[in-house]
Design a protein around this motif. Structure first.
Motif, short mmCIF file in Angstrom:
data_model
loop_
_atom_site.label_atom_id
_atom_site.label_comp_id
_atom_site.label_asym_id
_atom_site.label_seq_id
_atom_site.Cartn_x
_atom_site.Cartn_y
_atom_site.Cartn_z
N GLY A 96 -6.52 3.67 3.37
CA GLY A 96 -6.57 5.10 3.12
C GLY A 96 -5.83 5.90 4.18
O GLY A 96 -5.18 6.91 3.88
N ARG A 100 2.68 1.77 -3.39
CA ARG A 100 1.77 2.30 -4.43
C ARG A 100 1.50 3.78 -4.21
O ARG A 100 1.40 4.55 -5.18
N MET A 101 1.40 4.20 -2.95
CA MET A 101 1.18 5.61 -2.67
C MET A 101 2.38 6.43 -3.12
O MET A 101 2.23 7.51 -3.72
N VAL A 134 0.84 -1.20 0.00
CA VAL A 134 0.00 0.00 0.00
C VAL A 134 0.87 1.25 0.00
O VAL A 134 0.64 2.20 -0.76
N ALA A 135 1.90 1.24 0.86
CA ALA A 135 2.79 2.40 0.96
C ALA A 135 3.56 2.63 -0.34
O ALA A 135 3.71 3.77 -0.79
N ARG A 182 -2.06 5.45 3.56
CA ARG A 182 -1.63 6.28 2.43
C ARG A 182 -1.48 7.74 2.86
O ARG A 182 -0.53 8.43 2.48
N ALA A 183 -2.44 8.23 3.66
CA ALA A 183 -2.39 9.63 4.12
C ALA A 183 -1.19 9.86 5.03
O ALA A 183 -0.52 10.90 4.93
N ASP A 213 2.31 6.80 -6.81
CA ASP A 213 1.33 7.82 -7.20
C ASP A 213 1.85 9.23 -6.95
O ASP A 213 1.44 10.18 -7.63
N ALA A 214 2.77 9.36 -5.97
CA ALA A 214 3.33 10.67 -5.64
C ALA A 214 4.51 11.04 -6.53
O ALA A 214 5.16 12.07 -6.31
N ARG A 222 1.93 9.95 2.92
CA ARG A 222 1.96 11.20 2.16
C ARG A 222 2.42 12.36 3.04
O ARG A 222 3.26 13.17 2.65
#
Length: 291
Positions: free
Chosen positions: A151, A22-23, A19-20, A154-155, A26-27, A158
């Protein structure tokens, strides 16, 4: 040429590294999963030569025999003045067992621990992995993903990568004692002794970030005294943590349900330490007010 930013992602299998990663992708990070440690410096050098700005590398227990060398590799990165963060994801055993049960995947150590045709239990694999990664855990910023929704994770990742590089990153985190103390906490303060808005029907649906709850709690001298005492302790000892060459300090504030008192105290402390570079605020059991 802008300096290359590097994120090294590691931790316990099943704690959310996919998950991390993929985040981070995306960043805008160039991401590599399960890179053999011996190729890490070569990879970073090639990315720097290609004028890449941000890279993220996941390195974990799937690289047998190499993790013992990671502290030395990290030392070499520091010596080369490479801007990097080491993020260590963790979770309690109950959460890990549940995630493996849901995904029906085998633990990466299951094959290696097989003897005489008998596979080690999942719990044995998890403990073996904890033992092998224990030295790495103290080198980076630990995030306990127990009970976190994807979620939320991911936040949190970020927010972490957005933080400017400073001598120490201070994090205030609220949590619920009924769910257990977070594994990523460096300091824990218990505010369950304070008056509880839960017993007021009008305040119960709200959180510690809502003004009616804040006004109610602020009316009690004990609440303000508790916040002042915690602030005083942190201000007294924060310089010593900084002198200890720490990069991260996570201060967890807990109440029974993680909804009112702990959230209000965290928000109040964040205001009092607003001048701190850099500051993160997290509310573990309130996804809708993740901060």
């Amino acid at each position: 040429m802008p300096q290359l930013k590097v994120v090294l992602l590691t931790g316990i299998s099943g704690s959310g590294k996919s998950v991390a990663l993929r985040m981070l992708e995306d960043a805008g990070y160039v991401c590599v999963d399960n890179l053999p440690l011996k190729f890490l410096q070569e990879f970073i050098t090639s990315m720097r030569d290609d004028a890449a700005k941000r890279v993220a590398v996941a390195i974990d227990i799937r690289s047998p025999g190499e993790l013992a060398e990671m502290p030395a590799v990290i030392g070499a990165l520091k010596a080369a003045h490479t801007e990097f963060r080491l993020i260590f994801l963790d979770a309690d055993n109950e959460t890990l067992v549940h995630r493996y049960s849901e995904s029906r995947r085998r633990h990466p150590l299951a094959e290696r621990l097989t003897e005489n045709g008998l596979s080690a239990s999942l719990e044995e694999c998890i403990q073996m992995e904890r033992d092998q990664l224990s030295d790495l855990r103290d080198l980076g910023h630990v995030i306990d993903t127990s009970g976190l929704m994807p979620g939320q994770l991911r936040a949190w990742i970020r927010d972490l990568i957005r933080a400017d590089r400073t001598p120490l990153l201070l994090t205030f985190e609220s949590f619920a004692f009924k769910e257990g103390v977070p594994r990523d906490a460096d300091l824990v303060f218990d505010v369950r002794c304070l008056p509880n808005p839960h017993y007021d029907p009008a305040l119960r649906p709200l959180t510690g970030k809502d003004q009616p709850v804040a006004n109610w709690l602020k009316s009690f001298a004990d609440v303000e005294n508790m916040i002042g005492d915690i602030e005083g302790f942190i201000r007294k000892w924060l310089p010593r943590y900084t002198e200890d060459t720490r990069s991260y300090l996570t201060i967890a504030i807990g109440c029974t349900g993680g909804k009112h008192r702990s959230v209000y105290v965290v928000e109040s402390l964040a205001i009092r330490f607003a001048a701190q570079q850099h500051l993160l605020v997290r509310h573990r059991h309130q996804p809708e007010i993740s901060g």
